[in-house]
Design a protein around this motif. Structure first.
Motif, PDB file in Angstrom:
ATOM      1  N   VAL A  69       0.852  -1.187   0.000  1.00  0.00           N
ATOM      2  CA  VAL A  69       0.000   0.000   0.000  1.00  0.00           C
ATOM      3  C   VAL A  69       0.889   1.239   0.000  1.00  0.00           C
ATOM      4  CG1 VAL A  69      -1.856   1.231   1.194  1.00  0.00           C
ATOM      5  CG2 VAL A  69      -1.762  -1.280   1.279  1.00  0.00           C
ATOM      6  N   CYS A  70       0.645   2.129  -0.978  1.00  0.00           N
ATOM      7  CA  CYS A  70       1.470   3.324  -1.126  1.00  0.00           C
ATOM      8  C   CYS A  70       0.625   4.586  -1.040  1.00  0.00           C
ATOM      9  CB  CYS A  70       2.156   3.344  -2.488  1.00  0.00           C
ATOM     10  SG  CYS A  70       3.076   1.870  -2.901  1.00  0.00           S
ATOM     11  N   LEU A  71       1.236   5.641  -0.552  1.00  0.00           N
ATOM     12  CA  LEU A  71       0.665   6.979  -0.568  1.00  0.00           C
ATOM     13  C   LEU A  71       1.636   7.891  -1.312  1.00  0.00           C
ATOM     14  CD1 LEU A  71      -0.655   7.575   3.073  1.00  0.00           C
ATOM     15  CD2 LEU A  71      -1.984   7.064   1.028  1.00  0.00           C
ATOM     16  N   PRO A  72       1.145   9.031  -1.794  1.00  0.00           N
ATOM     17  CA  PRO A  72       2.040   9.967  -2.481  1.00  0.00           C
ATOM     18  C   PRO A  72       3.061  10.576  -1.528  1.00  0.00           C
ATOM     19  CG  PRO A  72      -0.281  10.536  -2.870  1.00  0.00           C
ATOM     20  CD  PRO A  72      -0.251   9.495  -1.791  1.00  0.00           C
ATOM     21  N   LEU A  73       4.265  10.749  -2.032  1.00  0.00           N
ATOM     22  CA  LEU A  73       5.301  11.520  -1.353  1.00  0.00           C
ATOM     23  C   LEU A  73       5.629  12.662  -2.302  1.00  0.00           C
ATOM     24  CD1 LEU A  73       7.482  11.900   0.895  1.00  0.00           C
ATOM     25  CD2 LEU A  73       9.013  10.605  -0.595  1.00  0.00           C
ATOM     26  N   LYS A 124       7.572  20.506  -7.327  1.00  0.00           N
ATOM     27  CA  LYS A 124       6.400  21.141  -7.939  1.00  0.00           C
ATOM     28  C   LYS A 124       5.776  20.192  -8.955  1.00  0.00           C
ATOM     29  CE  LYS A 124       5.165  25.383 -10.415  1.00  0.00           C
ATOM     30  NZ  LYS A 124       3.785  25.294 -10.063  1.00  0.00           N
ATOM     31  N   GLY A 125       4.597  19.675  -8.618  1.00  0.00           N
ATOM     32  CA  GLY A 125       3.885  18.795  -9.548  1.00  0.00           C
ATOM     33  C   GLY A 125       4.444  17.389  -9.647  1.00  0.00           C
ATOM     34  N   THR A 126       5.402  17.019  -8.786  1.00  0.00           N
ATOM     35  CA  THR A 126       5.991  15.676  -8.874  1.00  0.00           C
ATOM     36  C   THR A 126       5.831  14.926  -7.548  1.00  0.00           C
ATOM     37  OG1 THR A 126       8.187  16.446  -8.207  1.00  0.00           O
ATOM     38  CG2 THR A 126       7.723  16.394 -10.574  1.00  0.00           C
ATOM     39  N   MET A 127       5.671  13.623  -7.672  1.00  0.00           N
ATOM     40  CA  MET A 127       5.538  12.797  -6.469  1.00  0.00           C
ATOM     41  C   MET A 127       6.061  11.395  -6.728  1.00  0.00           C
ATOM     42  SD  MET A 127       1.399  12.396  -6.328  1.00  0.00           S
ATOM     43  CE  MET A 127       0.454  11.536  -7.578  1.00  0.00           C
ATOM     44  N   GLU A 128       6.332  10.700  -5.658  1.00  0.00           N
ATOM     45  CA  GLU A 128       6.767   9.305  -5.671  1.00  0.00           C
ATOM     46  C   GLU A 128       5.740   8.486  -4.903  1.00  0.00           C
ATOM     47  OE1 GLU A 128       9.327   7.988  -7.231  1.00  0.00           O
ATOM     48  OE2 GLU A 128      10.313   9.839  -7.852  1.00  0.00           O
ATOM     49  N   ALA A 129       5.869   7.158  -5.010  1.00  0.00           N
ATOM     50  CA  ALA A 129       5.002   6.240  -4.259  1.00  0.00           C
ATOM     51  C   ALA A 129       5.777   5.734  -3.051  1.00  0.00           C
ATOM     52  CB  ALA A 129       4.588   5.072  -5.150  1.00  0.00           C
ATOM     53  N   MET A 130       5.216   5.963  -1.863  1.00  0.00           N
ATOM     54  CA  MET A 130       5.866   5.539  -0.620  1.00  0.00           C
ATOM     55  C   MET A 130       5.000   4.487   0.061  1.00  0.00           C
ATOM     56  SD  MET A 130       8.465   6.189   1.533  1.00  0.00           S
ATOM     57  CE  MET A 130       9.116   7.831   1.677  1.00  0.00           C
ATOM     58  N   ALA A 131       5.562   3.274   0.216  1.00  0.00           N
ATOM     59  CA  ALA A 131       4.823   2.177   0.851  1.00  0.00           C
ATOM     60  C   ALA A 131       4.960   2.267   2.363  1.00  0.00           C
ATOM     61  CB  ALA A 131       5.353   0.834   0.364  1.00  0.00           C
ATOM     62  N   PHE A 132       3.930   1.788   3.057  1.00  0.00           N
ATOM     63  CA  PHE A 132       3.947   1.751   4.516  1.00  0.00           C
ATOM     64  C   PHE A 132       3.302   0.453   4.979  1.00  0.00           C
ATOM     65  CE2 PHE A 132       0.017   3.663   3.202  1.00  0.00           C
ATOM     66  CZ  PHE A 132      -0.940   3.237   4.108  1.00  0.00           C
TER      67      PHE A 132
END
Length: 195
Positions: A78-82, A86-94
């Motif tokens: 399960v990932c949430l945005p990190l 500006k306008g960019t994000m990664e997927a961060m799992a927890f």
């Protein structure tokens, strides 16, 4: 909407749709969110997904915390945005809701010391936030372009599903060429594939 530029039309619709969403009673939002999640759990796109990309709901949005718990219990990544710029994000799992901390804009995010970056190419299902949606998969985001960019450039393989209150469903969302569509929409009253 005649005579408005696309940007003006988007702004007007965004204001109208978010006001309608905010006007819903908390008890209604909670019951409607539970109905939508029950539909989502039955979808093959959810059942087959190994990695899901969600968002941390604000109080007036469809509530996804039960989805996070269930997906973790189902053994999914399960990932949430990190937000990275500006306008960019990664997927961060927890691995637990206790790994979440309050981030920018007061939105919960994964504590960097407890999360793990996941390649966007590994994402199977994206639950997409938005202000408004239509029956053709049109999506009006919140204006920053994070999701359009992420879904088209970084995770084009991810199945895009929107959970929205019926007051957010409109006849036609004004779209621009860079705007990404969704493939499935679930409201408290209906659920439909758009492709």
């Amino acid at each position: 909407m005649e005579g408005l530029s696309v940007k003006e039309a988007k702004r007007a619709l965004r204001n109208r749709a978010t006001a309608a969403r905010k006007a819903l009673a908390e008890s209604y939002r909670d019951a409607a969110s539970s109905r939508m999640l029950a539909i989502l759990f039955g979808l093959p796109a959810y059942q087959k997904a190994k990695t899901v990309f969600l968002y941390a709901s604000m109080p007036d949005e469809v509530q996804l915390y039960e989805l996070m718990k269930q997906a973790l219990a189902d053994g999914k990544t399960v990932c949430l945005p990190l937000i990275t710029g500006k306008g960019t994000m990664e997927a961060m799992a927890f691995s637990s809701l206790s790994d979440l901390v309050t981030g920018e804009y007061g939105i919960l995010t994964v504590d960097k010391s407890k999360g793990t970056l996941v390649s966007p190419s590994a994402i199977d299902l994206i639950v997409v936030p938005g202000a408004a949606f239509d029956h053709k998969g049109g999506r009006l985001g919140l204006g920053a372009g994070f999701y359009d960019r992420f879904m088209t450039e970084r995770a084009p393989q991810g199945y895009r599903c929107a959970l929205a209150f019926s007051c957010q469903l409109v006849d036609k969302v004004p779209m621009e060429p860079h705007d990404a569509v969704v493939q499935y929409v679930i409201t408290e009253n209906e659920a439909f594939a758009v492709k």
